[in-house]
Design an enzyme around this catalytic site. Sequence first.
Site, PDB file in Angstrom:
ATOM      1  N   SER A  85      -1.201 -16.052 -10.929  1.00  0.00           N
ATOM      2  CA  SER A  85       0.079 -15.344 -10.997  1.00  0.00           C
ATOM      3  C   SER A  85       0.803 -15.436  -9.660  1.00  0.00           C
ATOM      4  O   SER A  85       0.252 -15.915  -8.667  1.00  0.00           O
ATOM      5  CB  SER A  85      -0.139 -13.874 -11.371  1.00  0.00           C
ATOM      6  OG  SER A  85      -0.683 -13.158 -10.273  1.00  0.00           O
ATOM      7  N   SER A 103       1.889 -12.879  -7.769  1.00  0.00           N
ATOM      8  CA  SER A 103       1.897 -11.604  -7.054  1.00  0.00           C
ATOM      9  C   SER A 103       1.676 -11.750  -5.552  1.00  0.00           C
ATOM     10  O   SER A 103       1.982 -10.832  -4.787  1.00  0.00           O
ATOM     11  CB  SER A 103       0.843 -10.665  -7.630  1.00  0.00           C
ATOM     12  OG  SER A 103      -0.464 -11.127  -7.339  1.00  0.00           O
ATOM     13  N   LYS A 162      -5.401  -9.643  -3.327  1.00  0.00           N
ATOM     14  CA  LYS A 162      -4.312  -8.913  -2.681  1.00  0.00           C
ATOM     15  C   LYS A 162      -4.563  -8.908  -1.177  1.00  0.00           C
ATOM     16  O   LYS A 162      -5.565  -9.403  -0.680  1.00  0.00           O
ATOM     17  CB  LYS A 162      -4.228  -7.468  -3.191  1.00  0.00           C
ATOM     18  CG  LYS A 162      -4.068  -7.316  -4.697  1.00  0.00           C
ATOM     19  CD  LYS A 162      -2.747  -7.819  -5.209  1.00  0.00           C
ATOM     20  CE  LYS A 162      -2.649  -7.675  -6.730  1.00  0.00           C
ATOM     21  NZ  LYS A 162      -1.436  -8.317  -7.279  1.00  0.00           N
ATOM     22  N   SER A 202       4.119  -7.120  -8.133  1.00  0.00           N
ATOM     23  CA  SER A 202       2.682  -7.092  -7.880  1.00  0.00           C
ATOM     24  C   SER A 202       2.092  -5.787  -8.390  1.00  0.00           C
ATOM     25  O   SER A 202       2.507  -4.702  -7.974  1.00  0.00           O
ATOM     26  CB  SER A 202       2.392  -7.233  -6.373  1.00  0.00           C
ATOM     27  OG  SER A 202       1.015  -7.058  -6.108  1.00  0.00           O
TER      28      SER A 202
END
Length: 309
Positions: free
Chosen positions: A92, A94, A149, A257
């Site tokens: 993705s 994010s 992250k 996100s």
Amino acid sequence: MANYFAIFLVAMTAITGFIWLVDAMFFAPKRKVIALEERRAILGDESIIELVGEEADPNLPALVDNAKQFFPIFALVMVFRSFLYEPFQIPSGSMMPTLLVGDFILVEKFSYGIKDPIFRTKLIETGEPERGDVVVFKFPSDPNVDFIKRVVGLPGDRVIYRNKQLYITEACNGQQPCPTEKMVTQIYTGRTDFISRGAYLEEYTEGLGTKQHSLLRNPRAIDPVARYEPKQPGTAINEWIVPENSYFVMGDNRDNSEDGRYWGFVPDANLVGEAVLIWVSFEFDRAPEDFLPTWLPSGIRFERSGTIN
């Protein structure tokens, strides 16, 4: 708990190693004695005391032969993947612009402790995440899912996200006087070609700890503070106090996100490792009506290979 591939690797290493060991201890010596006696009978030479090379075990069963061939492979892959580096694919956007869809990365598994590959119990302490690290972790609500992250808050920190700006009060840890709230530096670097919700995303350079990294902001997006979690006593709706042995993480694509703002904190036990390298990056921009399937890469972004900031 580890994922199914890790369990498969451990199981196959154990099974092939067990077959090889049992055969070497109990059955191989008997076969060699029988083979030696057969050779003496054929050649009529009692002075033959051993067989060498391929003759040493001419009746090796196929099961044992396969186990001997595959055990080193399974063992090597298990050790490399479980304790050193594990490959991941970015699914993705994010973490844009740091990581793009189609990036294949290596995650350093020993950065935050050496863990057993099945139950993920920490065996040896090797370090802790630092502010600004890009980490892969097991999603707290579903440990079967891996997330990636950036670490924003460390244990004891107070984190505020207000008007797309980060503010951090670092944990006191016995310091006198205790640290005060600081605004995290963000420097505007320009408009990008990335488009989200009808707006061109803007790029900023942010400093977290000793690290500098790029992030994206959507000038039209409104912070969905009503969705922020968890609600902690004594904190504002856009404020979080990081618990002990936990971390607060956010994506670099701040307005696109699903990160700690919406589901809380990452326990230390959920950490998989630090993302350290993009080893290859593929483009996937085929249209559904194209002759080739969309899952086939349409190109390679050679310029993206390298370390992750």
